[in-house]
Scaffold this motif. Structure first.
Motif, PDB file in Angstrom:
ATOM      1  N   LEU A 249      43.009  39.898  43.336  1.00 37.42           N
ATOM      2  CA  LEU A 249      41.740  39.153  43.676  1.00 37.42           C
ATOM      3  C   LEU A 249      40.434  39.687  43.228  1.00 37.42           C
ATOM      4  O   LEU A 249      39.426  39.272  42.676  1.00 37.42           O
ATOM      5  CB  LEU A 249      41.751  39.013  45.176  1.00 37.42           C
ATOM      6  N   GLY A 250      40.643  41.120  43.163  1.00 37.94           N
ATOM      7  CA  GLY A 250      39.437  42.016  42.989  1.00 37.94           C
ATOM      8  C   GLY A 250      39.353  41.730  41.313  1.00 37.94           C
ATOM      9  O   GLY A 250      37.989  41.903  40.821  1.00 37.94           O
ATOM     10  N   ASN A 251      40.301  41.572  40.468  1.00 39.87           N
ATOM     11  CA  ASN A 251      40.340  41.697  39.147  1.00 39.87           C
ATOM     12  C   ASN A 251      39.730  40.334  38.951  1.00 39.87           C
ATOM     13  O   ASN A 251      38.900  40.092  38.019  1.00 39.87           O
ATOM     14  CB  ASN A 251      41.436  41.862  38.483  1.00 39.87           C
ATOM     15  N   THR A 252      40.122  39.128  39.757  1.00 41.69           N
ATOM     16  CA  THR A 252      39.344  37.821  39.471  1.00 41.69           C
ATOM     17  C   THR A 252      37.952  38.016  39.520  1.00 41.69           C
ATOM     18  O   THR A 252      37.118  37.182  38.753  1.00 41.69           O
ATOM     19  CB  THR A 252      40.092  36.919  40.120  1.00 41.69           C
ATOM     20  N   GLY A 257      32.311  37.929  36.835  1.00 45.52           N
ATOM     21  CA  GLY A 257      30.922  38.608  36.774  1.00 45.52           C
ATOM     22  C   GLY A 257      30.526  39.016  38.144  1.00 45.52           C
ATOM     23  O   GLY A 257      29.174  38.916  38.214  1.00 45.52           O
ATOM     24  N   LYS A 258      31.543  39.557  38.821  1.00 50.12           N
ATOM     25  CA  LYS A 258      31.090  40.080  40.151  1.00 50.12           C
ATOM     26  C   LYS A 258      31.570  41.404  40.310  1.00 50.12           C
ATOM     27  O   LYS A 258      32.365  41.442  41.176  1.00 50.12           O
ATOM     28  CB  LYS A 258      31.464  39.021  41.439  1.00 50.12           C
ATOM     29  N   PRO A 259      31.424  42.460  39.631  1.00 52.72           N
ATOM     30  CA  PRO A 259      31.918  43.569  39.739  1.00 52.72           C
ATOM     31  C   PRO A 259      31.859  44.413  41.088  1.00 52.72           C
ATOM     32  O   PRO A 259      32.902  45.010  41.649  1.00 52.72           O
ATOM     33  CB  PRO A 259      31.366  44.493  38.613  1.00 52.72           C
ATOM     34  N   ARG A 260      30.394  44.197  41.723  1.00 48.89           N
ATOM     35  CA  ARG A 260      30.180  44.870  43.004  1.00 48.89           C
ATOM     36  C   ARG A 260      31.334  44.275  44.105  1.00 48.89           C
ATOM     37  O   ARG A 260      31.630  45.123  45.043  1.00 48.89           O
ATOM     38  CB  ARG A 260      28.827  44.752  43.326  1.00 48.89           C
ATOM     39  N   GLU A 261      31.254  42.982  44.027  1.00 49.06           N
ATOM     40  CA  GLU A 261      32.300  42.479  45.089  1.00 49.06           C
ATOM     41  C   GLU A 261      33.511  42.763  44.917  1.00 49.06           C
ATOM     42  O   GLU A 261      34.440  42.554  45.778  1.00 49.06           O
ATOM     43  CB  GLU A 261      31.972  40.861  45.142  1.00 49.06           C
ATOM     44  N   ALA A 262      34.100  42.978  43.584  1.00 46.16           N
ATOM     45  CA  ALA A 262      35.195  43.064  43.196  1.00 46.16           C
ATOM     46  C   ALA A 262      35.960  44.509  43.556  1.00 46.16           C
ATOM     47  O   ALA A 262      37.168  44.562  43.946  1.00 46.16           O
ATOM     48  CB  ALA A 262      35.633  43.148  41.687  1.00 46.16           C
ATOM     49  N   TYR A 287      40.952  48.656  36.060  1.00 43.31           N
ATOM     50  CA  TYR A 287      40.100  47.495  36.636  1.00 43.31           C
ATOM     51  C   TYR A 287      39.015  48.088  37.220  1.00 43.31           C
ATOM     52  O   TYR A 287      37.810  47.551  37.026  1.00 43.31           O
ATOM     53  CB  TYR A 287      40.705  46.348  37.522  1.00 43.31           C
ATOM     54  N   ILE A 288      39.298  49.117  38.145  1.00 47.85           N
ATOM     55  CA  ILE A 288      37.955  49.924  38.861  1.00 47.85           C
ATOM     56  C   ILE A 288      37.227  50.402  37.940  1.00 47.85           C
ATOM     57  O   ILE A 288      36.050  50.400  37.844  1.00 47.85           O
ATOM     58  CB  ILE A 288      38.744  50.998  39.727  1.00 47.85           C
ATOM     59  N   ALA A 289      37.711  50.944  36.797  1.00 54.16           N
ATOM     60  CA  ALA A 289      36.967  51.666  35.678  1.00 54.16           C
ATOM     61  C   ALA A 289      36.047  50.629  34.980  1.00 54.16           C
ATOM     62  O   ALA A 289      34.800  51.139  34.618  1.00 54.16           O
ATOM     63  CB  ALA A 289      37.823  52.344  34.783  1.00 54.16           C
TER      64      ALA A 289
END
Length: 579
Positions: A249-252, A257-262, A287-289
Motif C-alpha cells: 500500500l505504501g509503495n502504491t 506521487g504521494k511519498p509523504r503519505e506512503a 521503497y522508503i529510500a
C-alpha cells in the motif's frame, strides 16, 4: 505449486482436527460433500509435509477415501467417486518426498485420468500436474497442462464447478508470474464473481491482484486491493501478511506521487517483518529510500541503503537487485556524483535485459496458442470419427471449391470481355473523332481556298479595270458593279464569321478557348486576325476577307504585337505550332 500450496495454507487455518465421519457426508449436498473431501485430504497434506513417516500417515487418508468411494457408489455419485479417486492418488504424490518421484507418478496417472468421465475431475488433475511441473521448472510442459485445464473448465462452465473461485485465482496467479498483468486481472476479477467457499486464504489473491493493478499503473484499484489485504490478514491474525499489505500500500501511494503519505505504511511494514519476512522488509526499505529521496531527504535515505540484503542481490528473479541499482543511481545523482550514478544505471540496464530474457510472455503465448490448436484438432477428430460424414464433407468442400473456381473464372472472363468491349468502343470513338477532325480540316481548307480564289478573281478584275481606265475615258458600269458584288462576297460578314469559326474550332479544337483564357482583353477583330494568322492566310487575302486595306492589316499586326509584348510572340508561336 501455487494452487496446491494456496489450498494447503488456507485450508489448514480453517479446518478442524480429525477426519470427518463418512456418515456425516451423507447429509450434505453433492457440492458440499465434494468440498468436505478436499478439506479433509488437504488438512492431511499439511500434516504430511512435517511428518517423518509420511507413508505410514498416508494409510489413514487412503482408507478414509476408500470409504468415501464406497459411499459414492451407494449414492451413485459419479463425480464424488472420481474426486475421491483423484485425492487418493494426490495423497500418495504428496507423501512421496523424493524430488522427481511426484512428477513420475503424476505422469503415470495420465492414462487412468483420461478415462475419467467427469470433466471437472480431469481438469483438477491437469491443475495438479501443471503446478508440480511448474514447481520443477518445466515451464512449457506445465503451461500446456494448465491451459488444458483452463480450456476444459471454460467448456464446462465455471458456474458448474464448486471450486471455480480458486481455479480462476490460480490462473490469475500464473499469468501474473509471466508478467501478463491484464489477463491476470481478468481472471482474478472473474474469480470474484464466484463465492469463495473458504478453501483458501483469500488475502493472498487480493495481494496478487493488487500487484497486477500496480503493474498496470491502476493505482486507485491497487490501493483498494491492498487495503483488503491488510483488513483480511489482520482478521486472520497473519501479522506477516498484514505487514506485506502495508508495504505494498505504501509503495502504491509512493508511485502515485504521494511519498509523504506512503512513509507511515512503509515504516510499519519494516517494523512488522524485519524478523518475520526479512526479504519483504529489505524490499520495502528500498521503497522508503525512494520516498525519502523524492522528499530530498538524502541523509535519511542513506540509512536504508547502507546495508543492503546481500543474499537478495544475487537472486536474479527477484525485483530487489534492480530496485537497489535504480535507487542507488538516484541517490548518487542527488549527491552530485554523476559518475557513480552512471555505474549503477548501467548495472540496472544489464540486469533488466537479463530479466526480460527470462520473464517473457512469449512462452505463455506459445502455450496458449498450442492449446487453441489442440482444442481445434480435438474438435476436428470428433468430426472425423464418422467416416461417411467426413467423405461427404470433403466432397462438398471440393465441389464448393470447384464451383468457386468456376465462378471466379467466369467473372474474370466477363471482365475481360467488358474490357475488350470498352477498348473497341474507345478505339471506334477515337477513329470517329479523327475522321471528324480530318473532315473539318478539309472543309476549312476548302472554305479558305474558295475565299482565296475569289480574292484572286477580284484582284484580276481590279487590275483589268485599272487598265481599262487608262485606255477608256469611262469604263463600263457593269464591270464596276461586278467588282463590288465580288468584293462583298469575299468580305466575311458576322454570319460568315460564325460559320468560319465553327469550322475552325472543329479543325483546331481548344485554340480559341486557350486564347481567350490567356488574353481575355483581346477584341473580336484581334481574335479574327489571330485566327487568320493561325491559318497562314496571306496579308492581301486577309485584307479582302476583313474588308480593309493591306496597310490596315500591317498596322493591326503591329498594334497586336505591341499589346502582347515579346512574351506574347513566343506564346503565340508555340500555340500556333501546337494547335
Amino acid at each position: 505449486m501455487r494452487f496446491l500450496v494456496g489450498l494447503l495454507l488456507g485450508w489448514g487455518l480453517l479446518l478442524p482436527d480429525g477426519w470427518a465421519q463418512v456418515d456425516t457426508l451423507r447429509s450434505l449436498s453433492p457440492d458440499r460433500r465434494l468440498l468436505a473431501i478436499c478439506r479433509e485430504t488437504l488438512r492431511w497434506h499439511i500434516m504430511t509435509t512435517h511428518a517423518r513417516n509420511s507413508f505410514a500417515d498416508s494409510t489413514t487418508a487412503i482408507r478414509w477415501l476408500d470409504s468415501v468411494r464406497t459411499l459414492a457408489l451407494e449414492q451413485q455419485d459419479e463425480r464424488l467417486f472420481w474426486y475421491a479417486t483423484l485425492q487418493q492418488f494426490v495423497s500418495r504424490v504428496v507423501a512421496e518426498k523424493r524430488l522427481h518421484k511426484p512428477i513420475t507418478m503424476l505422469r503415470a496417472a495420465e492414462g487412468r485420468m483420461a478415462q475419467c468421465p467427469v470433466p471437472a475431475v480431469r481438469g483438477t488433475y491437469y491443475i495438479y500436474y501443471g503446478e508440480w511441473l511448474l514447481h520443477q521448472g518445466k515451464l512449457e510442459e506445465a503451461l500446456r497442462w494448465l491451459f488444458r485445464a483452463r480450456n476444459l473448465f471454460e467448456e464446462i462452465g465455471y458456474d458448474h464447478i464448486p471450486e471455480a473461485h480458486q481455479y480462476l485465482s490460480t490462473l490469475g496467479s500464473i499469468y501474473y508470474s509471466f508478467s501478463d498483468y491484464r489477463r491476470s486481472v481478468q481472471y482474478y476479477e472473474q474469480a470474484q464473481r464466484y463465492p469463495n467457499p473458504g478453501l483458501a486464504v483469500d488475502y493472498t489473491n487480493w495481494n496478487t491482484l493488487g500487484m497486477a493493478y500496480l503493474r498496470l499503473e491502476q493505482y486507485k484499484l491497487a490501493e483498494q486491493a491492498f487495503r483488503q489485504v491488510i483488513r483480511r490478514a489482520k482478521a486472520a491474525g497473519d501479522t506477516a501478511y498484514e505487514g506485506i499489505g502495508y508495504g505494498n500500500l505504501g509503495n502504491t501511494l509512493r508511485l502515485s506521487g504521494k511519498p509523504r503519505e506512503a512513509l507511515p505504511y512503509l515504516y510499519k511494514e519494516v517494523a512488522l517483518n524485519y524478523r518475520r519476512v526479512p526479504e519483504s522488509a529489505a524490499q520495502t526499505s528500498l521503497y522508503i529510500a525512494k520516498a525519502l529521496l523524492a522528499l530530498d531527504s538524502t541523509e535519511k535515505a542513506w540509512r536504508y541503503l547502507a546495508h543492503p540484503n546481500r543474499a537478495l542481490l544475487g537472486v536474479r528473479w527477484s525485483n530487489y537487485p534492480l530496485d537497489y541499482f535504480e535507487v542507488m543511481a538516484l541517490y548518487y545523482r542527488k549527491m552530485g556524483d554523476l559518475e557513480q550514478g552512471a555505474r549503477f544505471i548501467d548495472s540496472a540496464v544489464v540486469l533488466k535485459d537479463s530479466m526480460l530474457a527470462v520473464r517473457t510472455s512469449t512462452l505463455l503465448t506459445t502455450a496458449d496458442n498450442t492449446q487453441k490448436a489442440e482444442k481445434y484438432l480435438n474438435n476436428l477428430s470428433r468430426i472425423e470419427t464418422e467416416k461417411q460424414w467426413g467423405i461427404t464433407t470433403r466432397n462438398i468442400v471440393i465441389l464448393a471449391l470447384l464451383l468457386i473456381g468456376a465462378l471466379v473464372l467466369y467473372a474474370i472472363r466477363q471482365k475481360q470481355r467488358r474490357l475488350e468491349q470498352e477498348r473497341t468502343l474507345l478505339a471506334e470513338q477515337r477513329r470517329q473523332a479523327e475522321a471528324e477532325l480530318a473532315h473539318a480540316q478539309v472543309q476549312l481548307v476548302q472554305y479558305v481556298r474558295s475565299l482565296s480564289a475569289k480574292n484572286q478573281l477580284v484582284e484580276q478584275m481590279m487590275n483589268e479595270l485599272a487598265l481599262a481606265r487608262q485606255h477608256l475615258a469611262d469604263p463600263l458600269p457593269s464591270q464596276s458593279d461586278s467588282i463590288r458584288t465580288l468584293l462583298t462576297s469575299v468580305i466575311l460578314t458576322d454570319k460568315d464569321w460564325l460559320q468560319f469559326r465553327q469550322l475552325f474550332e472543329q479543325a483546331h479544337p481548344g485554340f480559341l478557348q486557350q486564347l481567350r483564357q490567356t488574353y481575355g482583353e483581346l477584341s473580336p477583330a484581334e481574335v479574327r486576325l489571330l485566327t487568320l494568322l493561325k491559318l497562314e492566310v496571306p496579308t492581301k487575302q486577309m485584307a479582302f476577307m476583313l474588308g480593309v486595306s493591306p496597310d490596315s492589316i500591317h498596322k493591326s499586326r503591329y498594334r497586336l504585337r505591341k499589346k502582347l509584348g515579346s512574351l506574347g510572340d513566343t506564346y503565340l508561336q508555340g500555340l500556333f505550332e501546337a494547335s
